[in-house]
Design an enzyme around this catalytic site. Structure first.
Site, PDB file in Angstrom:
ATOM      1  N   ARG A  35      -2.511  17.910 -45.376  1.00  0.00           N
ATOM      2  CA  ARG A  35      -3.663  17.350 -45.762  1.00  0.00           C
ATOM      3  C   ARG A  35      -3.962  17.399 -47.430  1.00  0.00           C
ATOM      4  O   ARG A  35      -4.998  17.044 -48.002  1.00  0.00           O
ATOM      5  CB  ARG A  35      -4.879  18.353 -45.366  1.00  0.00           C
ATOM      6  CG  ARG A  35      -5.065  18.186 -44.019  1.00  0.00           C
ATOM      7  CD  ARG A  35      -6.217  19.255 -43.350  1.00  0.00           C
ATOM      8  NE  ARG A  35      -6.557  18.842 -41.938  1.00  0.00           N
ATOM      9  CZ  ARG A  35      -7.497  19.626 -41.305  1.00  0.00           C
ATOM     10  NH1 ARG A  35      -8.133  20.790 -41.897  1.00  0.00           N
ATOM     11  NH2 ARG A  35      -7.909  19.140 -40.301  1.00  0.00           N
ATOM     12  N   GLU A  47       2.201  13.981 -37.975  1.00  0.00           N
ATOM     13  CA  GLU A  47       1.949  13.452 -36.763  1.00  0.00           C
ATOM     14  C   GLU A  47       2.611  13.384 -35.816  1.00  0.00           C
ATOM     15  O   GLU A  47       2.047  13.856 -34.789  1.00  0.00           O
ATOM     16  CB  GLU A  47       1.124  12.060 -37.231  1.00  0.00           C
ATOM     17  CG  GLU A  47      -0.037  11.932 -37.979  1.00  0.00           C
ATOM     18  CD  GLU A  47      -1.283  12.634 -37.464  1.00  0.00           C
ATOM     19  OE1 GLU A  47      -1.506  12.513 -36.297  1.00  0.00           O
ATOM     20  OE2 GLU A  47      -2.216  13.262 -38.134  1.00  0.00           O
ATOM     21  N   LEU A  92      10.504  21.219 -31.013  1.00  0.00           N
ATOM     22  CA  LEU A  92       9.389  20.308 -31.317  1.00  0.00           C
ATOM     23  C   LEU A  92       9.042  19.359 -30.271  1.00  0.00           C
ATOM     24  O   LEU A  92       8.453  18.193 -30.290  1.00  0.00           O
ATOM     25  CB  LEU A  92       9.665  19.503 -32.549  1.00  0.00           C
ATOM     26  CG  LEU A  92       9.564  20.487 -34.000  1.00  0.00           C
ATOM     27  CD1 LEU A  92      10.283  19.620 -34.819  1.00  0.00           C
ATOM     28  CD2 LEU A  92       8.057  20.762 -33.940  1.00  0.00           C
ATOM     29  N   TYR A 132      -2.854   5.596 -31.768  1.00  0.00           N
ATOM     30  CA  TYR A 132      -3.559   6.703 -32.054  1.00  0.00           C
ATOM     31  C   TYR A 132      -2.791   7.308 -33.567  1.00  0.00           C
ATOM     32  O   TYR A 132      -3.664   7.587 -34.649  1.00  0.00           O
ATOM     33  CB  TYR A 132      -3.673   8.102 -31.361  1.00  0.00           C
ATOM     34  CG  TYR A 132      -4.009   9.295 -31.985  1.00  0.00           C
ATOM     35  CD1 TYR A 132      -5.396   9.489 -32.064  1.00  0.00           C
ATOM     36  CD2 TYR A 132      -3.103  10.204 -32.490  1.00  0.00           C
ATOM     37  CE1 TYR A 132      -5.837  10.524 -32.842  1.00  0.00           C
ATOM     38  CE2 TYR A 132      -3.618  11.388 -33.033  1.00  0.00           C
ATOM     39  CZ  TYR A 132      -5.057  11.408 -33.014  1.00  0.00           C
ATOM     40  OH  TYR A 132      -5.537  12.713 -33.549  1.00  0.00           O
ATOM     41  N   ASP A 150      -9.671  11.127 -30.178  1.00  0.00           N
ATOM     42  CA  ASP A 150      -8.829  11.989 -29.348  1.00  0.00           C
ATOM     43  C   ASP A 150      -9.721  12.738 -28.550  1.00  0.00           C
ATOM     44  O   ASP A 150     -10.890  12.628 -28.516  1.00  0.00           O
ATOM     45  CB  ASP A 150      -8.008  12.886 -30.366  1.00  0.00           C
ATOM     46  CG  ASP A 150      -8.458  13.597 -31.062  1.00  0.00           C
ATOM     47  OD1 ASP A 150      -9.866  14.020 -31.040  1.00  0.00           O
ATOM     48  OD2 ASP A 150      -7.713  14.538 -31.910  1.00  0.00           O
ATOM     49  N   CYS A 209     -21.447  25.476 -37.154  1.00  0.00           N
ATOM     50  CA  CYS A 209     -21.337  24.201 -36.986  1.00  0.00           C
ATOM     51  C   CYS A 209     -22.207  23.140 -37.612  1.00  0.00           C
ATOM     52  O   CYS A 209     -23.510  23.614 -37.475  1.00  0.00           O
ATOM     53  CB  CYS A 209     -21.408  23.827 -35.415  1.00  0.00           C
ATOM     54  SG  CYS A 209     -21.455  22.139 -34.821  1.00  0.00           S
TER      55      CYS A 209
END
Length: 305
Positions: A35, A47, A92, A132, A150, A209
């Site tokens: 990020r 990803e 993985l 995606y 998603d 939230c």
């Protein structure tokens, strides 16, 4: 899709929804190293790794992978057997993802002069990069993606805005909500919301939230979602707690939070408990059911007469 056909509530303040989510995300979110970069190679690696592995475990593998092959050119020049061996040693998931990642690197070097395509359509031309993943890389590397949809995002949209469990409706709602030109922050933020606050077991108040004031599920206590098919029991639900507060206050002229909290929940206590109770009372106050007052450094609450 026209406004009349929008799957979102007709009276929804989209600007307020957008601002609340982005501010919540920018104020505090989980820190992952991918990020902090806009390098498409590094983001694509994250990803692909994340497709079958929990994010906490991906961090170590991602850093080790980039230590071994720091650029797309380095990966393209690598022996594929070494890449697959790395994938296996770090557990993985399917080895074909390592093969595809290696082939995609070779495509970038040989067919795109070492530069990644910047659009979802262009990125989809790379080996093993589905819609995606292509959209995620376009969003996070180039701020040039569409709204991500998603499982987490579907859950959030279904709960918050009662979007029907239909792929077309989810795509439409997600696109309507995403601010123009802000796919990077928006897609990160809404996925963070689904991963932190609106999981299968929601933590609305505990996670602060930002959509509680808009949320259909928060208002009704029905947190069913496409991937959460079982209707939550009334026992322990927000609806039950609201009713319990009103019933308890009906027995007293007024109570401090310190005295009210344990009567509402036997596990009440601490800062988190007080924040939860204040949130519950704020809702009841907005509905015109209770009144709060500050007296002698204490908050008191009573039924509105």
């Amino acid at each position: 899709m026209s406004d009349a056909e929008s799957p979102l509530p007709s009276d929804l303040d989209r600007n307020a929804v957008q601002t609340a989510l982005v501010e919540w995300y920018e104020a505090d979110h989980r820190e992952f190293p991918w990020r902090r970069t806009d390098d498409p190679y590094e983001i694509l690696v994250s990803e692909v790794m994340s497709q079958q592995t929990q994010l906490g475990r991906v961090v170590e593998a991602w850093e080790a992978f980039l230590d071994e092959w720091p650029t797309v050119t380095a990966l393209a020049d690598a022996d594929r057997a070494d890449v697959v061996a790395f994938w296996t040693s770090h557990s993985l998931g399917y080895n074909n993802r390592a093969k595809y990642l290696h082939e995609a690197a070779q495509q970038v070097v040989e067919d795109f002069d070492g530069e990644y395509p910047q659009s979802p359509d262009g990125l989809s031309e790379l080996m093993g990069v589905g819609p995606y993943t292509a959209n995620a890389v376009a969003s996070f590397a180039f701020n040039n993606g569409d709204a991500v949809v998603d499982t987490n995002v579907k859950r959030v949209l279904h709960r918050a805005f009662a979007v029907p469990d239909d792929d077309v409706a989810f795509e439409s709602a997600a696109s309507e909500l995403m601010p123009d030109g802000k796919s990077r922050v928006w897609n990160n933020a809404i996925m963070e919301l689904g991963g932190v606050a609106c999981g299968k077991t929601p933590t609305c108040d505990e996670s602060g939230c930002p959509w509680r004031q808009f949320c259909h599920a928060y208002e009704t206590g029905d947190f069913t979602a496409p991937d959460v098919p079982t209707q939550p029991k009334f026992e322990g639900s927000r609806r039950q707690m609201r009713g319990r507060v009103v019933r308890i206050l009906g027995e007293y002229d007024e109570l401090t939070l310190e005295k009210l909290g344990p009567r509402v929940r036997v596990d009440y206590g601490g800062k988190t408990g007080e924040e939860w109770l204040r949130g519950l009372l704020a809702d009841l106050a907005d509905d015109g059911l209770v009144e709060l007052a500050e007296r002698d450094d204490e908050t008191t609450v009573q039924l509105r007469r």
